[in-house]
Design a protein around this motif. Structure first.
Motif, PDB file in Angstrom:
ATOM      1  N   LEU A 250      71.736  36.749  66.355  1.00  0.00           N
ATOM      2  CA  LEU A 250      72.785  35.730  66.365  1.00  0.00           C
ATOM      3  C   LEU A 250      73.756  35.932  65.220  1.00  0.00           C
ATOM      4  CD1 LEU A 250      73.460  33.100  67.937  1.00  0.00           C
ATOM      5  CD2 LEU A 250      72.356  31.869  66.081  1.00  0.00           C
ATOM      6  N   HIS A 251      73.207  36.106  64.036  1.00  0.00           N
ATOM      7  CA  HIS A 251      74.076  36.191  62.877  1.00  0.00           C
ATOM      8  C   HIS A 251      74.849  37.489  62.818  1.00  0.00           C
ATOM      9  CE1 HIS A 251      73.234  32.599  60.341  1.00  0.00           C
ATOM     10  NE2 HIS A 251      72.351  32.460  61.293  1.00  0.00           N
ATOM     11  N   LEU A 252      74.205  38.565  63.250  1.00  0.00           N
ATOM     12  CA  LEU A 252      74.913  39.831  63.114  1.00  0.00           C
ATOM     13  C   LEU A 252      75.993  40.003  64.168  1.00  0.00           C
ATOM     14  CD1 LEU A 252      72.114  42.271  62.000  1.00  0.00           C
ATOM     15  CD2 LEU A 252      74.181  41.702  60.770  1.00  0.00           C
ATOM     16  N   ARG A 253      75.868  39.260  65.255  1.00  0.00           N
ATOM     17  CA  ARG A 253      76.928  39.341  66.238  1.00  0.00           C
ATOM     18  C   ARG A 253      78.087  38.429  65.896  1.00  0.00           C
ATOM     19  NH1 ARG A 253      75.355  41.508  71.384  1.00  0.00           N
ATOM     20  NH2 ARG A 253      76.626  40.027  72.544  1.00  0.00           N
ATOM     21  N   ASP A 254      77.876  37.619  64.887  1.00  0.00           N
ATOM     22  CA  ASP A 254      78.927  36.703  64.469  1.00  0.00           C
ATOM     23  C   ASP A 254      79.940  37.479  63.634  1.00  0.00           C
ATOM     24  OD1 ASP A 254      80.482  34.677  63.512  1.00  0.00           O
ATOM     25  OD2 ASP A 254      78.954  33.881  62.158  1.00  0.00           O
ATOM     26  N   LYS A 255      81.135  37.620  64.163  1.00  0.00           N
ATOM     27  CA  LYS A 255      82.129  38.441  63.473  1.00  0.00           C
ATOM     28  C   LYS A 255      82.613  37.815  62.191  1.00  0.00           C
ATOM     29  CE  LYS A 255      83.021  41.372  67.031  1.00  0.00           C
ATOM     30  NZ  LYS A 255      81.908  42.190  67.331  1.00  0.00           N
ATOM     31  N   SER A 256      82.459  36.490  62.110  1.00  0.00           N
ATOM     32  CA  SER A 256      83.053  35.813  60.954  1.00  0.00           C
ATOM     33  C   SER A 256      82.111  35.767  59.767  1.00  0.00           C
ATOM     34  CB  SER A 256      83.450  34.388  61.354  1.00  0.00           C
ATOM     35  OG  SER A 256      82.266  33.685  61.713  1.00  0.00           O
ATOM     36  N   LEU A 257      81.026  36.522  59.851  1.00  0.00           N
ATOM     37  CA  LEU A 257      80.066  36.497  58.754  1.00  0.00           C
ATOM     38  C   LEU A 257      80.661  37.150  57.509  1.00  0.00           C
ATOM     39  CD1 LEU A 257      77.088  35.573  58.573  1.00  0.00           C
ATOM     40  CD2 LEU A 257      76.459  37.958  58.848  1.00  0.00           C
ATOM     41  N   PRO A 258      80.549  36.500  56.354  1.00  0.00           N
ATOM     42  CA  PRO A 258      81.088  37.125  55.131  1.00  0.00           C
ATOM     43  C   PRO A 258      80.367  38.430  54.804  1.00  0.00           C
ATOM     44  CG  PRO A 258      79.832  35.158  54.618  1.00  0.00           C
ATOM     45  CD  PRO A 258      79.977  35.182  56.094  1.00  0.00           C
TER      46      PRO A 258
ATOM     47  N   GLN B  96      56.930  44.087  76.093  1.00  0.00           N
ATOM     48  CA  GLN B  96      57.859  43.092  75.530  1.00  0.00           C
ATOM     49  C   GLN B  96      58.420  43.546  74.190  1.00  0.00           C
ATOM     50  OE1 GLN B  96      55.743  39.412  75.269  1.00  0.00           O
ATOM     51  NE2 GLN B  96      55.865  39.033  77.471  1.00  0.00           N
ATOM     52  N   ILE B  97      57.564  44.041  73.371  1.00  0.00           N
ATOM     53  CA  ILE B  97      58.010  44.510  72.061  1.00  0.00           C
ATOM     54  C   ILE B  97      59.000  45.652  72.240  1.00  0.00           C
ATOM     55  CG2 ILE B  97      57.308  45.640  69.932  1.00  0.00           C
ATOM     56  CD1 ILE B  97      56.227  43.039  69.693  1.00  0.00           C
ATOM     57  N   ASP B  98      58.655  46.527  73.142  1.00  0.00           N
ATOM     58  CA  ASP B  98      59.534  47.651  73.453  1.00  0.00           C
ATOM     59  C   ASP B  98      60.920  47.146  73.837  1.00  0.00           C
ATOM     60  OD1 ASP B  98      58.872  50.617  75.456  1.00  0.00           O
ATOM     61  OD2 ASP B  98      59.814  50.316  73.504  1.00  0.00           O
ATOM     62  N   HIS B  99      60.885  46.184  74.703  1.00  0.00           N
ATOM     63  CA  HIS B  99      62.133  45.599  75.183  1.00  0.00           C
ATOM     64  C   HIS B  99      62.914  44.975  74.046  1.00  0.00           C
ATOM     65  CE1 HIS B  99      64.717  44.022  78.314  1.00  0.00           C
ATOM     66  NE2 HIS B  99      64.725  42.861  77.674  1.00  0.00           N
ATOM     67  N   MET B 100      62.171  44.319  73.164  1.00  0.00           N
ATOM     68  CA  MET B 100      62.833  43.667  72.034  1.00  0.00           C
ATOM     69  C   MET B 100      63.524  44.708  71.168  1.00  0.00           C
ATOM     70  SD  MET B 100      61.331  41.172  69.054  1.00  0.00           S
ATOM     71  CE  MET B 100      60.009  40.529  70.034  1.00  0.00           C
TER      72      MET B 100
ATOM     73  N   GLU C 246      68.716  47.212  69.534  1.00  0.00           N
ATOM     74  CA  GLU C 246      69.622  48.358  69.387  1.00  0.00           C
ATOM     75  C   GLU C 246      70.893  48.164  70.197  1.00  0.00           C
ATOM     76  OE1 GLU C 246      69.353  50.986  67.341  1.00  0.00           O
ATOM     77  OE2 GLU C 246      67.607  49.926  66.582  1.00  0.00           O
ATOM     78  N   MET C 247      70.704  47.576  71.376  1.00  0.00           N
ATOM     79  CA  MET C 247      71.854  47.400  72.250  1.00  0.00           C
ATOM     80  C   MET C 247      72.838  46.382  71.707  1.00  0.00           C
ATOM     81  SD  MET C 247      71.973  49.235  74.898  1.00  0.00           S
ATOM     82  CE  MET C 247      70.911  50.622  74.978  1.00  0.00           C
TER      83      MET C 247
END
Lengths: 567, 241
Positions: free
Chosen positions: B57-65, B154-158, B163-164
């Motif tokens: 969530l946070h890393l996809r947030d472009k506005s992160l300082p 599941q872990i594999d998928h995670m 990465e995606m």
């Protein structure tokens, strides 16, 4: 009890082989002497490895795990990491730097989780992990069963050799007659120490090898040194020096090639060069022609010629010489080692990495530089001076002294054709000049790399020093070390005379870009000896002589440049 | 929100899992061990899920300082490494439980272990909204196996998902911590930045803070008990002599 004792009968070699394989692959591990994965036919204890650490499934052995393991070991006891482990750790720290926080923290967590266990279990787990890593990150110098995985053959004597470990090849094929002992087998490196490239006293076997062929002698550095010593005594060291500089040219970096070729030309091939080598006219012609566009193999013809000369001539004499006899007498034949099992273990424990190749290379370079500084030459041959009625010039037309008297072909320092073999132009005697040339030569040997300017100033200083000493020094003492075998077989040919005082500070004449040929009438059996008999007379005449004209050695590939009187 | 403390919990659980996994197939392998393995990995997965969501969530947030982004990336790299470790261990356990079935205890390797409670540390952590299940009955070994297989997937998928969705340049990440692990350092997560608490998900926050509170309380209790014992010893020794 949880510890299983594994006894291997000495008589059953099959059992022993199987056991060795098991322990080498990590299915069982020794409790004592954990670094050597061998089955010992005594009462030492082994333990089964837990399936998690088995190599059967060929799970990838991760560097991350290894880093965590090493970090954990370090937590347990600081500084416990061995040298190779330390190196691994540093390397991993560099390459896996981005994960390092994770590694350190995970190591701490694993350490703490281990503390939760009861002490005996903790110890067992530590042993298990340690054994796993000895298998998968073996200490240097060990034969690792993981080299070719589980398909590795144990017996190196089978027909197929493709899958063999290099260490096995060493063990069983070569070094059969290693004295004192084969280091691969006994972990005792004496054999290597005794056979180092530049050891003082070689082994008898090594010296015997030199007698097999000339190539053997030359390829062994110690043998070459001996040969060089012999040639030095015979005053024909320039052949070997030339051969070595050709090798240097062939194997050197491309950037230095032009410079080296120039150097070699000036030192060995040019007319009046201080270490002139005796090659036939045709080869000289071909070589000098090729030097116009120097490349790596330009001196091949000359080198081969010199090689053959040394082989047919000097080599034979070397074999009969006192130098060689002395070396043979001093050569040692070490006693064979007989190590007990305990001593073998001790040796294995005391294994140390050898000197870094960087350090070895530095030592080699220092050696070379030292040797270059000690070059002993005074080998100006009277036959290389341009005899007016014999020498054939082409293109050099502006020497006023050419008709007057044969000028001394000296190497002068010019900006266009700089040469470390530089002589100050205000020398006062031929012998001084010659000695000067030899001094300059000492610095200007192809192996040396001093700056040209430095050499000039050095030679100038040496020259003034010489002049000071001249008063108290007679030429006979100066040349006392020279070979007494010089016969003036062709004493009627021209002598080296100092340049007439008519041109003390004349600007060097304009040169035309040509390579010159020299046909000098040299009797084939003549050897090049330093001129002794004429020196004293010249010395007496020295005081009356003036300066030297600026006669330079012109490299065939230099283009014409108008000179201004600086020499 | 999972702070650095939650991440170090994950590390703890992963470390425990490894210790447990190393016992599989050995003489201490038992139903209990397998059960502990199961519980530990379930815990690990829950923690991983939470951290993953938070980070993604946070890393996809472009506005992160910028600075926060850097810290997040550091945590990201560390987290993905621990996830890989967990995945590897789970695969190994899966493989080994195929070979070493508990039905045939004679085939277990005599490794010299006696058995100890490694999992206690991991399992004593407060559960994330989950009740402890009883010991697995013997007949459900195959079910266990398929569950494990699922969870590995599941872990594999995670990992793939991570990465995606987020592009973190691993080689650009610079760690804060030292080269050598210092056992004496009390602040585990000193090398990972302290995050600001996200007000949107209050549910998780009290969990970690509660953890800290419990630890302090426990310490206090220990000190009290120790004091009491020393005082009583002094009194007794006074009485005896």
């Amino acid at each position: 009890s949880s510890v299983k004792l594994l006894l291997v009968s000495l008589l059953s070699s099959e059992a022993r082989n199987f056991g060795s394989m098991l322990v080498a692959l990590g299915y069982i591990y020794p409790l004592q002497d954990h670094k050597r994965l061998v089955i010992k036919p005594d009462a030492s204890l082994y333990r089964f490895q837990t399936p998690y650490f088995w190599p059967t499934q060929q799970w990838p052995v991760e560097d991350t795990d290894y880093a965590i393991y090493l970090a954990k070991r370090n937590i347990r006891k600081k500084g416990i990491l061995e040298l190779h482990e330390q190196e691994h750790y540093n390397r991993l720290h560099k390459w896996m730097n981005h994960k390092w926080d994770f590694i350190v923290m995970q190591a701490k967590e694993q350490y703490r989780a281990a503390k939760e266990r009861k002490k005996p279990d903790r110890v067992v787990f530590e042993c298990q992990e340690r054994a796993y890593w000895v298998v998968h990150r073996p200490p240097p110098g060990t034969v690792s069963a993981m080299d070719y995985g589980l398909d590795r053959r144990i017996d190196p004597n089978t027909v197929e050799v493709t899958g063999e470990s290099l260490c096995d090849l060493f063990k069983y094929n070569s070094c059969q007659s290693c004295l004192p002992s084969n280091p691969w087998l006994t972990d005792d490196a004496t054999y290597w120490t005794l056979n180092m490239p530049n050891v003082e006293i070689p082994t008898k076997m090594r010296v015997e090898r030199w007698t097999f062929s000339f190539g053997e002698l030359l390829s062994d550095p110690r043998g070459r040194n001996d040969f060089r010593l012999f040639l030095k005594k015979e005053f024909s060291g320039e052949n070997l020096a030339f051969w070595e500089s050709c090798e240097d040219l062939k194997w050197g970096t491309a950037a230095t090639m032009r410079e080296k070729a120039e150097q070699i030309y000036k030192t060995f091939l040019a007319r009046g060069a201080p270490r002139w080598i005796n090659i036939d006219g045709k080869t000289m012609e071909v070589t000098v022609k090729g030097l116009k566009h120097p490349h790596r193999y330009v001196l091949d013809a000359a080198q081969t010629h010199i090689y053959m000369l040394m082989k047919k001539d000097s080599y034979g004499r070397y074999m009969k010489s006192p130098v060689f006899k002395e070396t043979t007498k001093k050569a040692i034949c070490p006693e064979e080692h007989k190590f007990s099992d305990n001593q073998l273990e001790q040796n294995a424990r005391n294994r140390r990495p050898s000197l870094s190749p960087i350090i070895l290379r530095q030592m080699e370079e220092e050696q070379k530089a030292k040797m270059a500084a000690n070059v002993d030459i005074t080998q100006l041959c009277r036959f290389t001076t341009p005899v007016p009625h014999l020498a054939v010039y082409s293109g050099i037309s502006d020497f006023p002294s050419a008709t007057a008297s044969p000028s001394l072909p000296f190497l002068a320092h010019t900006p266009a054709c700089p040469s470390p073999i530089s002589v100050a132009l205000d020398s006062t005697s031929a012998s001084e000049r010659r000695v000067e040339a030899s001094e300059g030569e000492g610095e200007g040997n192809p192996a040396a790399r001093g700056p040209v300017g430095g050499n000039v100033s050095r030679s100038r200083m040496a020259l003034s020093l010489r002049r000071l000493l001249k008063r108290g020094c007679t030429p006979s003492t100066m040349f006392a070390s020279l070979s007494p075998k010089c016969h003036s077989a062709a004493g009627t040919s021209s002598r080296i005379q100092p340049i007439s005082p008519n041109q003390p500070s004349q600007a060097p004449p304009r040169r035309i870009a040509n390579f010159f040929q020299i046909k000098v009438d040299i009797p084939p059996e003549c050897r090049i000896y330093p001129i002794e008999s004429e020196d004293e007379e010249e010395e007496n005449r020295a005081a009356s002589r003036g300066g030297v004209g600026a006669k330079e050695i012109i490299c065939p590939w230099e283009s014409l440049t108008p000179q201004n009187g600086t020499g | 929100i999972p702070g650095p403390l939650c991440y170090s919990l994950l590390l703890l659980v992963v470390a425990c899992y490894r210790h447990l996994a190393s016992c599989v197939g050995g003489c201490t392998d038992s139903l209990q061990l397998r059960d502990e393995l199961r519980q530990t990995r379930e815990k690990a997965q829950k923690l991983a899920m939470a951290i993953c969501q938070h980070l993604t969530l946070h890393l996809r947030d472009k506005s992160l300082p910028e600075e926060q982004r850097k810290e997040m990336e550091l945590l990201w790299v560390a987290f993905s490494s621990s996830l890989e470790l967990l995945h590897l261990d789970m695969c190994k356990v899966f493989n080994m439980s195929d070979i070493f079935s508990l039905a045939n205890t004679d085939a277990l390797v005599q490794t010299g272990l006696q058995g100890s409670e490694v999992a206690a540390r991991a399992l004593s952590l407060p559960d994330l909204n989950q009740t402890q299940s009883p010991t697995l009955p013997a007949g459900l070994e195959s079910q266990e196996r398929s569950t494990l297989e699922q969870e590995i997937g599941q872990i594999d998928h995670m990992i793939d998902d991570m990465e995606m969705k987020v592009n973190v340049l691993r080689w650009m990440v610079e760690p804060h911590g030292p080269q050598y692990a210092d056992p004496l350092s009390s602040t585990d997560s000193a090398s990972l930045a302290v995050f600001s608490v996200d007000e949107e998900q209050p549910g998780h926050q009290p969990l970690c803070q509660r953890n800290k509170f419990c630890a302090v309380l426990f310490l206090f209790a220990v000190v009290l008990v120790a004091g009491f014992i020393s005082v009583s010893m002094v009194l007794f020794s006074g009485v005896c002599f």
